[in-house]
Design a protein around this motif. Structure first.
Motif, short mmCIF file in Angstrom:
data_model
loop_
_atom_site.label_atom_id
_atom_site.label_comp_id
_atom_site.label_asym_id
_atom_site.label_seq_id
_atom_site.Cartn_x
_atom_site.Cartn_y
_atom_site.Cartn_z
N HIS A 123 0.84 -1.20 -0.02
CA HIS A 123 0.12 -0.06 -0.25
C HIS A 123 0.77 1.30 -0.04
N GLN A 124 1.84 1.21 0.86
CA GLN A 124 2.57 2.31 1.04
C GLN A 124 3.32 2.64 -0.29
N ARG A 125 4.15 1.60 -0.52
CA ARG A 125 5.04 1.77 -2.04
C ARG A 125 4.23 1.95 -3.16
N PHE A 126 3.10 1.71 -3.46
CA PHE A 126 2.18 1.71 -4.36
C PHE A 126 1.94 3.04 -4.65
N ARG A 127 1.65 3.99 -3.53
CA ARG A 127 1.22 5.01 -3.47
C ARG A 127 2.31 5.94 -3.95
N TYR A 128 3.54 5.56 -3.39
CA TYR A 128 4.52 6.32 -3.95
C TYR A 128 4.93 6.43 -5.53
N ALA A 129 4.58 5.24 -5.80
CA ALA A 129 4.91 4.82 -7.51
C ALA A 129 3.93 5.91 -8.05
N GLN A 130 2.43 5.94 -7.74
CA GLN A 130 1.56 6.55 -8.41
C GLN A 130 1.88 8.08 -8.36
N GLU A 131 2.51 8.51 -7.09
CA GLU A 131 2.69 10.06 -7.41
C GLU A 131 4.06 10.12 -8.11
N ALA A 132 4.91 9.00 -8.38
CA ALA A 132 6.12 9.17 -9.18
C ALA A 132 5.45 9.28 -10.60
N PHE A 133 4.52 8.45 -11.03
CA PHE A 133 3.96 8.31 -12.25
C PHE A 133 3.05 9.79 -12.50
N SER A 134 2.55 10.56 -11.70
CA SER A 134 2.20 11.90 -11.79
C SER A 134 3.05 12.65 -12.31
N ASN A 135 4.19 12.76 -11.49
CA ASN A 135 5.31 13.66 -11.90
C ASN A 135 5.69 13.70 -13.24
N LEU A 136 5.85 12.10 -13.97
CA LEU A 136 6.23 11.93 -15.10
C LEU A 136 5.21 12.42 -15.96
#
Length: 584
Positions: A183-196
């Motif tokens: 849960h925690q790591r996927f949230r960070y992954a989604q935020e990184a995708f948003s930045n990209l």
């Protein structure tokens, strides 16, 4: 499993479809119990050398009917469950888009376009998976697992069933731990995708500027950095995700080991037959899917929960400017009384406007001049009710502007902004944007008033020419005039030209203003401009400086004052003289 509770409103909405789908899943889970039991019967018949053709054909027919039944049921539960998840994605996407259209400009100042796009695509996809594959794996793992365990305990040997399932608590503990990490790591992954996503949108929109300044390498380097960050964050997710299958395989292996060891002992003690052990291990094989599905369920649910939290936080953003109860649902008309004691843009400590007071009678033209940042655009933003939170009052006709419904107010205003936005459609489509049912004759009339008709006729396909994204194929002056034509198509009670003639030459500017003066003699117009020639014909001119009015009057009155307006006019006349080679 909190995300299922959060989506409870949707499950209630589609309860009929989900109940039918779940019922079909239960039937499939029950039918799956037949093959292992039939195999056990056949093995016992073979070991006792009593197998007959009639016996074998009978059970083969049963297997065939069960297979057909599972095929039909699986087809329809997919329609019920997966179809509902697609409906959820559509509903959330529509709600999100409606929410976007209601938000004020301050919302878009805080949020990035790429981030909003990621919410509407990647996050929605994860939530859709939860309502589809998530529900499937939850029901299927519990139903299949429950039926299989019941069949093993009731029809074969309950003691061996308990022994074989001893490693399952270990599976529950480990998968729960993995779920929290995921849960925690996927949230960070989604935020990184948003930045990209935001970087991609920004770079594509600004590619001309990037190329002009020769920053291709630097921009690519920045993109690669963000892309690597997305990969890194997703690898961190994958590392946790990759733990599920080995853990489940280990637990399943332990279950098989215990089953064979203790099952053999029960056979030797005549408590079970060889066929029973075959059936038992076959049932145990059926338990592999529920265990894998349980691990997969954690993956899907935690991704969906992280994404739904992001969407929910966005939807919880308050609509700053909304209709009051019993708002007036009529298009405003009449005089405009503008009285602002103080106004600050959100997040800014400096007053954008203070002590601004003027009255604009219906049918008159108001000119607003002043240097950049003097408050010209702030006046227009408040008139269109894009911002609130000011001290004072703005009356349009008989009511304050916040008394009108937003839609009614804005339908009365034709606005041509400084930053001209054209859609990736035809010229005619852009002009008729506010009136989709307009005839080509009406479109052409608006184009003539904006002095863009002749230009359009010289385009490759005339009014059917595709302008490209944001009007990339047009010059600045052409985009301005198409934007003016689009505003005129509304036949607005109030036309606002926010420095909208800066890219046209003086002759074209004069022609447009004369056309507007003749056409809109009974309607109100506001023009802001740095070029005084655009507003000197106005009935009233206000000069802004540091957020307040420093001079007010007609062109002739302001010239007599010999103040700021007079100096600006003389300076621009001198600039015009120099451009003409110094000839009077």
């Amino acid at each position: 499993m909190k995300v299922f509770l959060d989506l409870g409103w949707f499950f209630k909405q589609r309860k009929k479809q989900y109940l039918i789908g779940i019922l079909m899943l239960l039937f499939v889970a029950f039918l799956q119990l037949l093959p292992p039991k039939i195999i056990g019967y056949v093995v016992d018949e073979i070991s006792q050398k009593t197998l007959t053709t009639e016996f074998l054909v009978k059970w083969l027919v049963v297997l065939a009917l069960a297979s057909i039944g599972m095929y039909v049921l699986r087809y329809y539960w997919r329609i019920m469950i997966f179809g509902s998840s697609i409906y959820l994605a559509r509903q959330l996407r529509e709600n999100l888009f409606r929410h976007f259209t209601k938000m004020s400009p301050s919302f878009y100042q805080k949020k990035r376009v790429g981030d909003l796009m990621a919410h509407a695509t990647n996050d929605l996809s994860a939530v859709q998976q939860t309502a589809g594959a998530g529900v499937l794996t939850l029901v299927d793992s519990l139903a299949t697992g429950g039926f299989v365990i019941a069949a093993m305990a009731i029809t074969i040997n309950w003691k061996l069933t308990l022994i074989a399932l001893l490693p399952l608590p270990l599976l529950a503990i480990l998968t729960s731990y993995y779920g929290k990490l995921l849960h925690q790591r996927f949230r960070y992954a989604q935020e990184a995708f948003s930045n990209l996503n935001d970087k991609s949108q920004e770079s594509i929109s600004g590619v001309k500027v990037i190329k002009t300044f020769g920053q291709e390498k630097e921009d690519t380097k920045d993109f690669v950095r963000l892309s690597e960050e997305v990969v890194d964050k997703n690898i961190r997710v994958a590392k946790v995700d990759a733990l599920f299958d080995p853990t489940i395989s280990l637990v399943v292996g332990m279950c098989f080991f215990l089953s064979i060891v203790f099952g053999t002992r029960y056979i030797l003690a005549d408590e079970m037959s060889i066929g029973d052990l075959f059936a038992f291990t076959s049932y145990l094989g059926l338990l592999v899917w529920p265990m894998l599905a349980f691990g997969w369920l954690f993956n899907i649910v935690e991704r969906g929960r992280a994404s739904y939290d992001r969407i929910k936080n966005l939807m919880d953003e308050k609509i700053e400017i909304d209709d009051i109860p019993d708002a007036v649902n009529v298009k405003p008309e009449g005089d405009i009384h503008f009285h602002i004691e103080d106004f600050k843009f959100p997040g800014d400590d400096r007053s954008a406007l203070h002590n601004v007071d003027f009255t604009l009678k219906r049918g008159e033209t108001l000119g607003i001049v002043g240097k950049t940042g003097s408050g010209k655009t702030a006046i227009l933003k408040l008139l269109m009710r894009e911002f609130e939170g000011y001290t004072g009052n703005i009356l349009y006709g008989d009511f304050s502007i916040d008394t009108y419904k937003k839609r009614s107010l804005r339908e009365a205003i034709g606005y041509v902004p400084q930053d001209h936005f054209l859609f990736s459609t035809t010229v005619a489509g852009n002009i008729a944007f506010a009136n989709a049912n307009a005839t080509i004759e009406e479109v052409q009339e608006a184009a003539r008033l904006a002095y863009i008709h002749e230009d359009i006729l010289h385009f490759t396909n005339g009014y059917n020419t595709i302008v490209g994204e944001r009007g990339v194929s047009l010059s600045g002056g052409q985009k301005q005039r198409i934007s003016i034509a689009r505003a005129l198509m509304m036949e607005p009670e109030l036309l606002i030209l926010d420095d909208s003639l800066s890219a046209v030459d003086a002759k074209t500017e004069e022609a447009i203003l004369e056309a507007l003066k003749a056409k809109r003699s009974d309607e109100t117009t506001i023009i802001t401009s740095h070029r005084l020639s655009a507003i000197q014909h106005a009935h009233q001119i206000i000069v802004m400086n540091d957020g307040t009015i420093v001079e007010k009057g007609s062109h002739e009155e302001l010239m007599e004052l010999q103040g700021i307006y007079y100096e600006m006019y003389q300076l621009q006349q001198l600039e015009s003289l120099v451009e003409q080679g110094g000839e009077a």
